[in-house]
Design a protein around this motif. Sequence first.
Motif: not given
Length: 297
Positions: A170-191
């Motif tokens: 997040f320090e090095l690439d905040p834009d890339g990480m927040v988009r990755a976080l949103a993508a994972v959460l949109r797909d839901k955390i698959t059990m």
Amino acid sequence: MMMMTTEELQAQASGVPDDVVVCLVGNMVTEEALPTYMCVGNRVVGCSDDTGCSDLPWARWIRGWTAEENRHGDLLNRYLYLSGRVDMRQVERTVHHLLRNGMQMLRPSSPYHNIVYGSFQERATFISHTHTAKHAARHGDRCLAKICGVVAADEKRHETAYTKAAAKFFELDPDGMVRALAAVLRDKITMPGQFMTDGRDADLFEHFSAVAQRTGVYTARDYGDMVEHFVRRWKVADLGGGQLSVEGRRAQEYVCGLPRKIRRVEELAHDRAIKAAKDPEFARFSWVFDRSVCIRA
């Protein structure tokens, strides 16, 4: 851990209710599907272990993580075998099916997506094993409480490692990480155990999850708290506009508003359940010799 005889272990285990045993078996089966998770970790683009003994930092981490995680399934499996509380043939059959069925993997498989997913999964398992330990202690099984506490402590250390790595990204690439976080959460955390079956119950994972929800071993509220925890830990709301692209700002807005949405959905589901109150619902679990266990009270 103090030494005890098999008879003493079984005497303590006899006081643990079937619903807690079902949660324990489900957790153990999930832990035993470790080869699948190593495959997931080894799919990270640019960091995969192509030789099986690569010196790349990610490859070394995945092998070390796998070695530590391997002990969890072994320990829980041995406890269940010695406890006499479960049908080990059906338990092992479930492990076999889950390994064969695999799991739904992340797409894309980038370092960012995998670090986010790893953080969530390690925290989820930490929560689940911690709650199981508390149930075991409440019902007088000190041995099981100790075992689950040890496993939970390992999961907490793994969560810390993934969380710190994510914070650095997040320090090095905040834009890339927040988009990755949103993508994972949109797909839901698959059990990882979503494809588990014992060869009899096609809805085994759903039934196991319902028991975990009812007993408080792992709940929808835990998931909402977890999202809120990571949003706060990674300071997602504090990311400035100059650090983010248009897509990044949309991802930030989505992620920061998600905990509230999850809690609202949980409240509505709870209200609907109260209004539609009916007789308790049960399911038979082959793990506990086909005894009926309440899945919804």
